[in-house]
Design a protein around this motif. Sequence first.
Motif, PDB file in Angstrom:
ATOM      1  N   GLU A   8       7.037  -2.384 -26.846  1.00 42.11           N
ATOM      2  CA  GLU A   8       6.293  -3.429 -27.559  1.00 42.11           C
ATOM      3  C   GLU A   8       7.006  -3.779 -28.870  1.00 42.11           C
ATOM      4  O   GLU A   8       7.152  -4.953 -29.214  1.00 42.11           O
ATOM      5  CB  GLU A   8       4.864  -2.976 -27.842  1.00 42.11           C
ATOM      6  CG  GLU A   8       4.069  -4.015 -28.624  1.00 42.11           C
ATOM      7  CD  GLU A   8       2.690  -3.560 -29.037  1.00 42.11           C
ATOM      8  OE1 GLU A   8       1.922  -4.409 -29.511  1.00 42.11           O
ATOM      9  OE2 GLU A   8       2.381  -2.349 -28.919  1.00 42.11           O
ATOM     10  N   HIS A  12       8.554  -7.606 -29.652  1.00 42.62           N
ATOM     11  CA  HIS A  12       8.127  -8.389 -30.813  1.00 42.62           C
ATOM     12  C   HIS A  12       9.274  -8.628 -31.794  1.00 42.62           C
ATOM     13  O   HIS A  12       9.401  -9.737 -32.346  1.00 42.62           O
ATOM     14  CB  HIS A  12       6.948  -7.716 -31.520  1.00 42.62           C
ATOM     15  CG  HIS A  12       5.650  -7.973 -30.846  1.00 42.62           C
ATOM     16  ND1 HIS A  12       4.949  -9.146 -31.003  1.00 42.62           N
ATOM     17  CD2 HIS A  12       4.926  -7.211 -29.990  1.00 42.62           C
ATOM     18  CE1 HIS A  12       3.842  -9.096 -30.292  1.00 42.62           C
ATOM     19  NE2 HIS A  12       3.808  -7.930 -29.657  1.00 42.62           N
ATOM     20  N   SER A  16      10.754 -12.224 -32.842  1.00 40.99           N
ATOM     21  CA  SER A  16      10.821 -12.637 -34.247  1.00 40.99           C
ATOM     22  C   SER A  16      12.234 -13.071 -34.621  1.00 40.99           C
ATOM     23  O   SER A  16      12.417 -14.091 -35.291  1.00 40.99           O
ATOM     24  CB  SER A  16      10.355 -11.501 -35.157  1.00 40.99           C
ATOM     25  OG  SER A  16       8.996 -11.227 -34.910  1.00 40.99           O
TER      26      SER A  16
END
Length: 157
Positions: A8, A12, A16
């Motif tokens: 995870e 992410h 980003s």
Amino acid sequence: MKLPVSTEWLLHCATSLAQLEAGTTASAAHLAQYFDLPAASLAKQLQALVRAGVLAATTGPRGGFRLARPASEITLLHIVEAVDGPSAPYECREIRRQGRGALPDEECRSPCVLAEKMAEAHEAWRRSLAATSLAQIIDGLPPSAPARTRRRLTGTP
């Protein structure tokens, strides 16, 4: 199937980084602060994406991480496999041949139907991840998200 929490984190972080302007980097410390994650652990995990060719790392005062290639060429499968490897989560140990319920050898000449179904499910999951690029993920974000990410992660508009 349960993936490690680092999966995870890296999904992410890569998403980003995909929102930053081309050539812009973010340090592991900035990413860790952005997501409230342990910096040392995240830095170690980010190296897995560098080794897999998903991210590039630069050193020095303005160093950090950036995508190693365009977001349209990086799939979720690239990221997941960088962390977790390509092996299937299910391994048939042929327990159908054990214990009081053991099947005779002649009934075990073909692969276990449960193993086949689990392999089919794993391949479907892999195909889905391979068909989804970071660019597609970015396209699915609210329109204000990339500018907000750039501003909060790097201090640039």
